[in-house]
Design a protein around this motif. Structure first.
Motif, short mmCIF file in Angstrom:
data_model
loop_
_atom_site.label_atom_id
_atom_site.label_comp_id
_atom_site.label_asym_id
_atom_site.label_seq_id
_atom_site.Cartn_x
_atom_site.Cartn_y
_atom_site.Cartn_z
N GLN A 308 0.82 -1.20 0.00
CA GLN A 308 0.00 0.00 0.00
C GLN A 308 0.86 1.26 0.00
O GLN A 308 0.64 2.19 -0.80
N LYS A 309 1.85 1.30 0.86
CA LYS A 309 2.70 2.49 0.94
C LYS A 309 3.61 2.62 -0.28
O LYS A 309 3.86 3.72 -0.76
N ALA A 310 4.09 1.49 -0.78
CA ALA A 310 4.95 1.54 -1.97
C ALA A 310 4.20 2.10 -3.17
O ALA A 310 4.77 2.86 -3.97
N SER A 311 2.93 1.75 -3.32
CA SER A 311 2.13 2.28 -4.41
C SER A 311 2.04 3.80 -4.32
O SER A 311 2.22 4.52 -5.31
N LYS A 312 1.77 4.27 -3.12
CA LYS A 312 1.63 5.71 -2.92
C LYS A 312 2.95 6.43 -3.14
O LYS A 312 3.00 7.47 -3.83
N TYR A 313 4.03 5.90 -2.62
CA TYR A 313 5.33 6.55 -2.76
C TYR A 313 5.80 6.53 -4.22
O TYR A 313 6.42 7.48 -4.70
N ASN A 314 5.53 5.42 -4.92
CA ASN A 314 5.86 5.37 -6.34
C ASN A 314 5.20 6.53 -7.10
O ASN A 314 5.84 7.22 -7.90
N PHE A 315 3.92 6.70 -6.84
CA PHE A 315 3.17 7.76 -7.54
C PHE A 315 3.70 9.13 -7.18
O PHE A 315 3.92 9.98 -8.06
N THR A 351 2.20 9.76 -22.40
CA THR A 351 2.95 8.60 -21.88
C THR A 351 3.18 8.74 -20.39
O THR A 351 3.11 7.76 -19.63
N ILE A 352 3.47 9.95 -19.92
CA ILE A 352 3.68 10.20 -18.49
C ILE A 352 2.40 9.92 -17.70
O ILE A 352 2.44 9.32 -16.61
N ILE A 353 1.26 10.33 -18.22
CA ILE A 353 -0.01 10.08 -17.53
C ILE A 353 -0.24 8.58 -17.37
O ILE A 353 -0.63 8.10 -16.29
N ALA A 354 0.01 7.83 -18.44
CA ALA A 354 -0.14 6.37 -18.36
C ALA A 354 0.84 5.78 -17.34
O ALA A 354 0.49 4.85 -16.59
N SER A 355 2.06 6.31 -17.29
CA SER A 355 3.06 5.81 -16.35
C SER A 355 2.70 6.11 -14.90
O SER A 355 2.99 5.32 -14.01
N LEU A 356 2.08 7.27 -14.66
CA LEU A 356 1.64 7.60 -13.31
C LEU A 356 0.62 6.58 -12.80
O LEU A 356 0.69 6.14 -11.64
N ILE A 357 -0.30 6.20 -13.66
CA ILE A 357 -1.28 5.18 -13.27
C ILE A 357 -0.60 3.84 -13.05
O ILE A 357 -0.86 3.13 -12.07
N GLU A 358 0.32 3.49 -13.97
CA GLU A 358 1.00 2.21 -13.86
C GLU A 358 1.89 2.12 -12.62
O GLU A 358 2.09 1.04 -12.06
N SER A 359 2.43 3.27 -12.16
CA SER A 359 3.30 3.26 -10.98
C SER A 359 2.58 2.76 -9.75
O SER A 359 3.19 2.16 -8.86
N LEU A 360 1.27 2.97 -9.68
CA LEU A 360 0.49 2.47 -8.55
C LEU A 360 0.41 0.95 -8.57
O LEU A 360 0.30 0.31 -7.52
#
Length: 512
Positions: A308-315, A351-360
């Motif tokens: 949970q925290k890794a998803s948030k920190y990635n984003f 591409t950045i917008i897609a990557s932001l979603i994928e980072s979660l």
């Protein structure tokens, strides 16, 4: 991320950041040089040809996932007692895979590249030579996977970073040599990259053989392990095929509909986005072994909290870096490249917008792999991502707009994120409502607030000192927003403690 083992994660992340900063700087520079030396047509041709090889090698990603998972799981559950058998089984599978990929690429792949891709007739021979050399380099990289996986599973990030930096510097040397070689630049560039791949493989082999007793060639056949790893790989292959088709498949569509010039714009956007994603990848690479080991040890509560925290920190990390790029795209591309290809700016933003979603989703991908029960996960998620290409083809046929392939990617990344949540609830008991409340809600609140504030403070036609000031304000306001709205009280206290401790160490070092 407040458990005792997170000090190791922070240390490993720091090692990977050193590697990433060098890789990013060299990668951005070499992209500019290669674009200038090859020209837009050859640059786009090389990336669509090399990208097609990567598309054929989707099985490599599946085996990489399986190898890292099995190594880390054995270290977490059995303290590495089965590593030698696992390593040799992995090496056998990778050798078989390299031969299969090469055979497929040199038959069906060769036909497709030579007859279906849009390549200028006078550059076809050079493109095909580059294609053959790219296949050889890819086969070498497949054989390197068990060696890198061994370093990552043992959390020897310093050595991995050292080898990665060496690889980056060798690629820089190759690019610099390219400018002085009189032969065909396109095929020569592919040959130089093959040489770099061979040197990197040799270095990884020497380091692993020296450090780990498990890295020893052992004649024999462990049928049970082979079937277990191959079964895991078979389902991972579906997900990796979907990801490869989603990325490289759409690149092929752009080539067929619009030609290599548009491929050049997409390639530039992908490289710039890849540089940003290296920050997230480094954090995730340091966390992955811990997620798998915690699952193997039955520490599910700590594991869910880490995911949970890794998803948030990635984003948040990617958002901090991406926000100034989203708002000052043209200016930054103008500094990086003398003449950015058409569509590079809009491709980069999407591409950045897609990557932001994928980072979660990245920590959830690792958690699904840790369970070993990936049939349902890969069937659903892979099926969703695989729909990207046919729908992109349909959209391009109707509207003839290159940006549509990126919009479809964004839609399917968002859909896949929520599909992963539902599946992980079934596989591991992960609380979906808690994830939505503590992660997704904070992500939406931070991104909308930071986006609005930074948009209102954008300097029009910024350049030089004005651009630097705009970027500084942008990053600062995003960090403040993350601290105020994105972190809970415990995280704020922990961050303040770490910051204070680091400042004291730096001050003491400076005064001594």
């Amino acid at each position: 991320m407040l458990a005792s083992n997170h000090k190791r994660i922070l240390r490993n992340t720091a090692m990977l950041y050193m590697r990433m900063l060098l890789a990013m700087a060299v990668g951005l520079y070499t992209s500019r040089v290669v674009l200038e030396v090859l020209g837009i047509e050859d640059f786009g041709t090389y990336h669509v040809v090399a990208g097609f090889v990567a598309l054929l090698g989707f099985m490599q990603g599946a085996m990489t996932t399986a190898t890292q998972r099995y190594f880390a799981f054995d270290l977490g559950q059995n303290e590495g007692s089965n590593l030698r058998s696992l390593f040799n089984t992995s090496l056998q599978i990778h050798a078989l895979m390299a031969m299969c990929i090469a055979l497929l690429a040199e038959t069906a792949g060769y036909w497709f590249v030579s007859t279906q891709l849009t390549i200028p007739p006078d550059r076809l021979d050079a493109a095909l030579t580059a294609y053959h050399l790219s296949i050889a380099a890819f086969a070498v990289s497949v054989m390197t996977v068990p060696l890198t996986a061994m370093l990552m599973a043992n959390e020897r990030m310093g050595l991995f970073a050292l080898m990665s930096m060496t690889d980056v510097l060798l690629k820089l040397v190759a690019v610099l040599l390219l400018s002085y070689l009189a032969s065909d630049k396109l095929s020569t560039y592919a040959a130089l990259l093959l040489g770099v791949a061979l040197i990197s493989f040799s270095g990884y082999l020497l380091i692993n053989h020296t450090l780990f007793p498990a890295v020893r060639l052992q004649w024999g056949w462990d049928g049970e392990r082979f079937r277990s790893m191959l079964g895991f790989t078979a389902w991972s292959t579906w997900g990796n095929l979907a990801a490869a088709m989603s990325g490289h498949g759409n690149n092929v569509l752009l080539n067929i509909f619009f030609g290599p010039a548009v491929n050049a714009g997409r390639s530039i956007a992908s490289q710039a986005n890849g540089a940003l994603n290296q920050f997230v990848s480094n954090v995730q690479a340091a966390i992955n072994p811990q997620i798998i080991k915690q699952y193997a040890a039955g520490q599910h509560q700590q594991m869910h909290e880490l995911v949970q925290k890794a998803s948030k920190y990635n984003f948040f990390l990617l958002l901090t870096l991406a926000m100034p790029v989203l708002l000052y795209t043209e200016q930054l591309l103008g500094i990086w490249l003398a003449a950015p290809p058409e569509y590079a700016a809009v491709f980069l933003r999407l591409t950045i917008i897609a990557s932001l979603i994928e980072s979660l989703s990245r920590p959830m991908m690792t958690l699904a792999q840790a369970t070993g029960k990936i049939r349902l996960y890969q069937t659903v998620v892979g099926g969703l991502l695989l729909c990207n290409v046919p729908l992109s083809f349909l959209a391009l046929t109707i509207w003839q707009k290159p940006t549509l392939v990126l919009w479809t990617s964004i839609i399917f990344e968002a859909t896949a994120l929520f599909a992963r949540l539902i599946i992980l609830r079934r596989l591991t008991g992960m609380a979906v409502v808690r994830y939505l409340k503590l992660t997704i809600s904070r992500v939406i609140m931070v991104s909308s607030t930071a986006g609005t504030i930074n948009y209102l403070m954008v300097f029009e036609s910024a350049s030089g000192l004005t651009l630097f000031l705009g970027l500084l304000i942008n990053v600062t306001s995003t960090i403040i927003t993350i601290y105020l709205l994105g972190l809970d009280n415990l995280e704020k206290k922990y961050l303040s403690k770490i910051t204070t401790k680091s400042c004291r160490k730096f001050f003491n070092f400076s005064t001594n």
